[in-house]
Structures are given as C-alpha cells and as structure tokens.
Design a protein around this motif. Structure first.
Motif, PDB file in Angstrom:
ATOM      1  N   GLY A   1       0.979  -1.146  -0.070  1.00 42.30           N
ATOM      2  CA  GLY A   1       0.062   0.106  -0.001  1.00 42.30           C
ATOM      3  C   GLY A   1       0.680   1.270  -0.079  1.00 42.30           C
ATOM      4  N   TRP A   2       0.521   2.321  -0.812  1.00 42.23           N
ATOM      5  CA  TRP A   2       1.308   3.694  -0.817  1.00 42.23           C
ATOM      6  C   TRP A   2       0.280   4.626  -0.495  1.00 42.23           C
ATOM      7  CZ3 TRP A   2       6.158   2.901  -0.943  1.00 42.23           C
ATOM      8  CH2 TRP A   2       6.737   1.722  -1.264  1.00 42.23           C
ATOM      9  N   PRO A   3       0.417   5.796   0.012  1.00 45.14           N
ATOM     10  CA  PRO A   3       1.938   6.061   0.533  1.00 45.14           C
ATOM     11  C   PRO A   3       2.190   5.151   1.671  1.00 45.14           C
ATOM     12  CG  PRO A   3       0.563   7.719   1.337  1.00 45.14           C
ATOM     13  CD  PRO A   3      -0.335   6.912   0.333  1.00 45.14           C
ATOM     14  N   PHE A   4       3.616   5.005   1.969  1.00 43.75           N
ATOM     15  CA  PHE A   4       4.267   4.382   3.361  1.00 43.75           C
ATOM     16  C   PHE A   4       3.381   5.233   4.551  1.00 43.75           C
ATOM     17  CE2 PHE A   4       7.250   3.994   6.452  1.00 43.75           C
ATOM     18  CZ  PHE A   4       7.294   2.429   7.068  1.00 43.75           C
ATOM     19  N   GLU A   5       2.890   4.329   5.386  1.00 38.72           N
ATOM     20  CA  GLU A   5       2.492   4.876   6.767  1.00 38.72           C
ATOM     21  C   GLU A   5       3.090   4.087   7.904  1.00 38.72           C
ATOM     22  OE1 GLU A   5      -1.733   5.218   6.533  1.00 38.72           O
ATOM     23  OE2 GLU A   5      -1.506   6.872   4.718  1.00 38.72           O
ATOM     24  N   GLY A   6       3.753   4.646   8.919  1.00 33.54           N
ATOM     25  CA  GLY A   6       4.118   4.032  10.119  1.00 33.54           C
ATOM     26  C   GLY A   6       4.836   4.817  10.780  1.00 33.54           C
ATOM     27  N   GLU A   7       5.675   4.112  11.589  1.00 29.78           N
ATOM     28  CA  GLU A   7       6.612   4.822  12.688  1.00 29.78           C
ATOM     29  C   GLU A   7       8.023   3.913  12.439  1.00 29.78           C
ATOM     30  OE1 GLU A   7       3.979   6.010  16.216  1.00 29.78           O
ATOM     31  OE2 GLU A   7       5.568   4.700  16.625  1.00 29.78           O
ATOM     32  N   VAL A   8       9.065   4.877  12.253  1.00 23.56           N
ATOM     33  CA  VAL A   8      10.175   4.061  12.330  1.00 23.56           C
ATOM     34  C   VAL A   8      11.000   4.642  13.723  1.00 23.56           C
ATOM     35  CG1 VAL A   8      12.669   3.664  11.167  1.00 23.56           C
ATOM     36  CG2 VAL A   8      10.579   3.949   9.682  1.00 23.56           C
TER      37      VAL A   8
ATOM     38  N   SER B   1      13.899  -0.030  14.353  1.00 22.30           N
ATOM     39  CA  SER B   1      12.714  -1.156  14.173  1.00 22.30           C
ATOM     40  C   SER B   1      11.288   0.093  13.667  1.00 22.30           C
ATOM     41  CB  SER B   1      12.339  -1.728  15.763  1.00 22.30           C
ATOM     42  OG  SER B   1      12.141  -0.356  16.534  1.00 22.30           O
ATOM     43  N   ALA B   2      10.636  -0.914  13.054  1.00 23.87           N
ATOM     44  CA  ALA B   2       9.420   0.056  12.457  1.00 23.87           C
ATOM     45  C   ALA B   2       8.015  -0.657  12.596  1.00 23.87           C
ATOM     46  CB  ALA B   2       9.798   0.075  10.954  1.00 23.87           C
ATOM     47  N   ARG B   3       7.117   0.030  12.678  1.00 24.54           N
ATOM     48  CA  ARG B   3       5.687  -0.358  12.674  1.00 24.54           C
ATOM     49  C   ARG B   3       5.142   0.331  11.334  1.00 24.54           C
ATOM     50  NH1 ARG B   3       1.167   1.312  15.161  1.00 24.54           N
ATOM     51  NH2 ARG B   3       2.308   3.247  15.558  1.00 24.54           N
ATOM     52  N   VAL B   4       4.551  -0.763  10.679  1.00 26.20           N
ATOM     53  CA  VAL B   4       3.636  -0.240   9.534  1.00 26.20           C
ATOM     54  C   VAL B   4       2.323  -0.250   9.672  1.00 26.20           C
ATOM     55  CG1 VAL B   4       3.412  -0.704   7.187  1.00 26.20           C
ATOM     56  CG2 VAL B   4       5.738  -1.022   8.136  1.00 26.20           C
ATOM     57  N   THR B   5       1.705   0.876   9.417  1.00 24.54           N
ATOM     58  CA  THR B   5       0.285   1.030   9.494  1.00 24.54           C
ATOM     59  C   THR B   5      -0.527   1.257   8.123  1.00 24.54           C
ATOM     60  OG1 THR B   5       0.408   3.361   9.666  1.00 24.54           O
ATOM     61  CG2 THR B   5       0.272   1.964  11.472  1.00 24.54           C
ATOM     62  N   SER B   6       0.444   1.414   7.035  1.00 26.28           N
ATOM     63  CA  SER B   6      -0.431   1.334   5.701  1.00 26.28           C
ATOM     64  C   SER B   6      -0.723  -0.012   5.406  1.00 26.28           C
ATOM     65  CB  SER B   6       0.653   1.936   4.698  1.00 26.28           C
ATOM     66  OG  SER B   6       1.910   1.429   4.854  1.00 26.28           O
ATOM     67  N   LYS B   7      -1.653  -0.136   4.396  1.00 29.01           N
ATOM     68  CA  LYS B   7      -2.308  -1.456   4.224  1.00 29.01           C
ATOM     69  C   LYS B   7      -1.007  -2.417   3.500  1.00 29.01           C
ATOM     70  CE  LYS B   7      -7.258  -1.123   4.304  1.00 29.01           C
ATOM     71  NZ  LYS B   7      -7.717   0.231   4.183  1.00 29.01           N
ATOM     72  N   THR B   8      -0.885  -3.622   4.267  1.00 29.49           N
ATOM     73  CA  THR B   8       0.205  -4.388   3.280  1.00 29.49           C
ATOM     74  C   THR B   8      -0.489  -5.978   3.462  1.00 29.49           C
ATOM     75  OG1 THR B   8       0.916  -5.005   5.641  1.00 29.49           O
ATOM     76  CG2 THR B   8       2.090  -3.416   4.315  1.00 29.49           C
ATOM     77  N   LYS B   9      -0.096  -6.609   2.526  1.00 30.54           N
ATOM     78  CA  LYS B   9      -0.473  -8.097   2.362  1.00 30.54           C
ATOM     79  C   LYS B   9      -0.112  -8.867   3.635  1.00 30.54           C
ATOM     80  CE  LYS B   9      -1.765  -7.382  -1.786  1.00 30.54           C
ATOM     81  NZ  LYS B   9      -3.126  -7.207  -2.382  1.00 30.54           N
ATOM     82  N   PRO B  10      -1.029  -9.646   4.203  1.00 31.12           N
ATOM     83  CA  PRO B  10      -0.692 -10.305   5.484  1.00 31.12           C
ATOM     84  C   PRO B  10       0.419 -11.207   5.413  1.00 31.12           C
ATOM     85  CG  PRO B  10      -2.871 -10.989   4.841  1.00 31.12           C
ATOM     86  CD  PRO B  10      -2.312  -9.724   3.774  1.00 31.12           C
ATOM     87  N   TRP B  11       0.717 -11.568   4.148  1.00 39.02           N
ATOM     88  CA  TRP B  11       1.734 -12.743   4.197  1.00 39.02           C
ATOM     89  C   TRP B  11       3.195 -12.038   4.103  1.00 39.02           C
ATOM     90  CZ3 TRP B  11       3.860 -11.503  -0.448  1.00 39.02           C
ATOM     91  CH2 TRP B  11       3.136 -11.128  -1.589  1.00 39.02           C
ATOM     92  N   LEU B  12       3.092 -10.824   4.119  1.00 42.59           N
ATOM     93  CA  LEU B  12       4.530 -10.158   3.957  1.00 42.59           C
ATOM     94  C   LEU B  12       4.861  -9.564   5.332  1.00 42.59           C
ATOM     95  CD1 LEU B  12       4.075  -7.775   0.892  1.00 42.59           C
ATOM     96  CD2 LEU B  12       5.686  -9.733   0.973  1.00 42.59           C
ATOM     97  N   VAL B  13       4.072  -9.580   6.251  1.00 41.18           N
ATOM     98  CA  VAL B  13       4.376  -9.256   7.674  1.00 41.18           C
ATOM     99  C   VAL B  13       5.251  -9.973   8.425  1.00 41.18           C
ATOM    100  CG1 VAL B  13       3.139  -8.761  10.006  1.00 41.18           C
ATOM    101  CG2 VAL B  13       1.957  -7.982   7.906  1.00 41.18           C
TER     102      VAL B  13
END
Ligand code: ZN
Ligand code: ZN
Ligand code: ZN
Ligand code: ZN
Ligand code: ZN
Ligand code: ZN
Ligand code: ZN
Length: 400
Positions: free
Chosen positions: A312-319, A388-400
């Motif tokens: 998912g774009w844009p990238f959202e989260g916290e590094v 470390s990073a926490r991603v909140t943008s929508k990603t595919k579950p198998w990539l987590v």
C-alpha cells in the motif's frame, strides 16, 4: 408388492401393533372358502375373535366388539343388543369355548401375498412373527425395510456394511469409506502430480514433499528478487542460470547502484526491510540542513523493493531509530520518525529509481552531547544503531 403392503398396513398391523382385544375379528383369507356365517361377529362382520354369545338372541360377537359397544352405550349398567335391541348387562354374554376351538381350527393363508404358508388361525399369529417374507428394518441400520428372506443378500450390499478403505485400510461403513468425505482426506489415496510432464504418483501423505521439489513445477527464477521475472521449470534453473548469467549479474549491479546513488550521508548506510517495504537509514555525523556543523542528523528513506507492486502507498507508520548506549542497556538515544499526514509526499510515496526524499531530524544529537562524544571516542558508531518499524499502511498479510 403394493397389495402386500396394503395387507401389512391393515391386518398385520392390526394384529401386532395393537392389542387384539381393541379390534374386532379375524381378517384373513380362508383356505376352504367362506367360514360358516354363525362365526361372524354382527358388529365387525369378521370371524369372531374370542366369540361371546348373548343371552337374548344367541348371536355371536367378538368379546372386544361387545365390550366396546357396551362401554359406549351403557346407561345405568345396561345396554341394548345390537341385533335384537333387548336390554343386556355384563352378565348377559358368555364365552363360547366350543366355537372358539372351531374358529381357531379354520385354515387361513399368511397375510403376506408372496408367502404360501397355510395354517390354522391358532397358528397364524406365531407364523406372521416369523414369516420369512415379513419386512423388517435392516439390522445394520441403513434405514431400509428389507424382506426377511433377502436380509442376507442385502447385508452384503448394505451401504452400512463395514469395509476397509482400499488405500489406507481404515475400517468403516461402506458409504462413508467410499465417499469423497473420506477419499478427499484419505492419507493413502494416490495423488498424481499435475505438473506437465511429471508422471509421479504418491500417497497423499507423502505427496506434499514431492510438490516442494517436483522438477517439472513452474517456478520463478531463483533470482526473482534481483528482478528476473522468468518462469522456468524447476529442473531448468541451472540451464537458465548459464544462459542468463550476464543478465543476473547486471540486475545485481543495478540493484546495488540503486541503493547507493544519491545517499551522501557519511555513514555506511543501512538498508532494512519492514513488512515488505525496503528502507534505508541515513546518518550524517557532521549534520545536514539546519543541523549542519552543530548536530548529527538522522533520516530514513524509501528505496525500491521487490514487493512494491503489492504494497500500500503512501508508506505509513513509524520508524524508531536508537543510538545504542554500549555501557548500559538503557538511556539509548531514541528518535521516532513518523510517516503520516504531516509527511511530505516525496518522502512517503513509492520510488522506482534511487530513493525517496529523506525524512527525519536535522538536529538529532548535538555535537556537544555525551552521546555524540561517544561516537568520537569510538564507543558508539553508526553500526550500533538499532532500527525498528511499525507499518500501518495496508500490506498483504503474508508479507508481515
Ligand atoms: Zn339379541
Ligand atoms: Zn367383532
Ligand atoms: Zn408367511
Ligand atoms: Zn442395510
Ligand atoms: Zn482411506
Ligand atoms: Zn511432479
Ligand atoms: Zn533468472
């Protein structure tokens, strides 16, 4: 058969499902023609069962018929004879034992049409209970009604007969063991490989191991992460590597280039992956932007990654970037870089070449701070950053 069923439904049930006393006379087919008319009950018009004679007109009735008539019509203990209308009471009718013996000796036919049994009324009830043509429930409980004579044959084909699976040898009712409910799960069921050109057949349990290594399976080139999108048969990987060695090499060089271009920060930049996103940490020990000359600056950037298509774009989260304190496992210098609505587009959108704009902090650590001095003295360095990073943008579950 319909005729036989009708008979079962009437006389058979009459005799066995209900006490004989609540029903009238004998409803059988008589072998030697119609029985004498004086045996006939005047109420039910059948040959009397337990014949009783009334004292008024000496007519014969089944005891059950007379009892029923009395109970229904009795006034002050008396009732009228159905034939002659005389007043009767309980003491006005008597069992006719001689007639009963004669009636019981009458010859009748089994109530089931297929059966050629003939015998006396006295014997027929016992016969019907054991008649080889009587219909009974399947003894294995398949729910069918089976003619007793055919039970043995039926049990050989009954869907509930116990068999063992021809593949796994497990036992169970035939209808279950041969159903898709079992065969689709049966661990020994032979599975043929569906890959073109592969003739491999194996029991289901072992087949999964073949699937992972079938030489005929179509797979992505093992260098797909470098960008090779060739689909090849697994067995042809080596041949493909020979043919594509130049391409693979170019892809590798291009990828390294793309990671290194443009980043001018002084440290050895660190590439890391988070939930499929590929990022890079950029640290400027001598500062950048508003931190130039006074601070150490720290940023993260997005670089092209192999999963970008599906992310998912844009990238959202916290590094979270931590400059580790080597001497004690706390008091790390921490920087949280948030990618949210306040982040400029150029910093968080997908890039196909090089990298995104840097996003972080110009003035991360002042040159006068002890943490920075630590770096100068060699205690801490860019390789001691923890990211470390926490991603909140929508990603595919198998990539987590
Ligand atoms: Zn009478
Ligand atoms: Zn009767
Ligand atoms: Zn019979
Ligand atoms: Zn059955
Ligand atoms: Zn089986
Ligand atoms: Zn195969
Ligand atoms: Zn390839």
């Amino acid at each position: 058969m319909a005729a036989a069923n009708d008979r079962l439904g009437s006389s058979f049930l009459k005799i066995f499902k209900h006490p004989a006393s609540s029903y009238g006379g004998y409803d059988y087919t008589f072998v030697d023609g119609d029985p004498p008319s004086n045996y006939i009950c005047l109420i039910c018009t059948l040959v009397s069962r337990d014949p009783h004679q009334v004292s008024c007109c000496y007519n014969i009735y089944c005891k059950s018929c007379l009892d029923k008539h009395r109970k229904k019509n009795s006034r002050n203990g008396t009732f009228r004879c159905p034939a002659c209308r005389e007043l009767l009471d309980l003491r006005s009718y008597f069992k006719d034992g001689r007639m009963e013996r004669e009636i019981k000796a009458l010859k009748v036919q089994c109530t089931i049409e297929e059966c050629d049994w003939k015998g006396t009324i006295g014997d027929i009830e016992a016969h019907v209970m054991a008649c080889p043509y009587r219909m009974v429930d399947c003894s294995l409980g398949c729910g069918e009604k089976i003619c007793c004579r055919e039970m043995e044959t039926h049990l050989r084909d009954c869907p509930k007969r116990i068999v063992s699976c021809q593949y796994c040898k497990d036992g169970g009712p035939h209808d279950i063991i041969t159903s898709s409910a079992h065969l689709d799960e049966c661990r020994s069921y032979p599975i043929k490989c569906s890959n073109e050109g592969c003739e491999f057949i194996e029991e289901r349990f072992w087949f999964k191991y073949h699937q992972k290594r079938c030489p005929k399976a179509i797979v992505y080139c093992e260098y797909s992460n470098l960008g090779c999108d060739e689909l090849i048969k697994r067995e042809e990987q080596e041949k493909h590597n020979e043919e594509f060695s130049k391409e693979h090499l170019q892809m590798a060089i291009k990828q390294v280039d793309s990671l290194q271009t443009k980043c001018t920060c002084s440290s050895s930049s660190k590439v890391f992956k988070t939930s499929g996103y590929k990022m890079m940490l950029c640290v400027y020990a001598n500062g950048y932007g508003r931190g130039k000359g006074t601070h150490m600056s720290c940023y993260t950037v997005l670089v092209p990654g192999e999963y970008d298509d599906v992310l998912g774009w844009p990238f959202e989260g916290e590094v979270t970037v931590e400059l580790l304190n080597q001497n004690e496992d706390r008091n790390h210098k921490k920087l949280i870089i948030k990618y949210d609505d306040s982040t400029p587009k150029d910093c968080k959108e997908r890039v196909t070449k090089t990298m995104s704009e840097r996003w972080g902090k110009d003035r991360f650590i002042a040159h006068s701070a002890p943490e920075f001095k630590g770096i100068e003295y060699g205690f801490l360095g860019p390789r001691y950053f923890r990211v470390s990073a926490r991603v909140t943008s929508k990603t595919k579950p198998w990539l987590v």
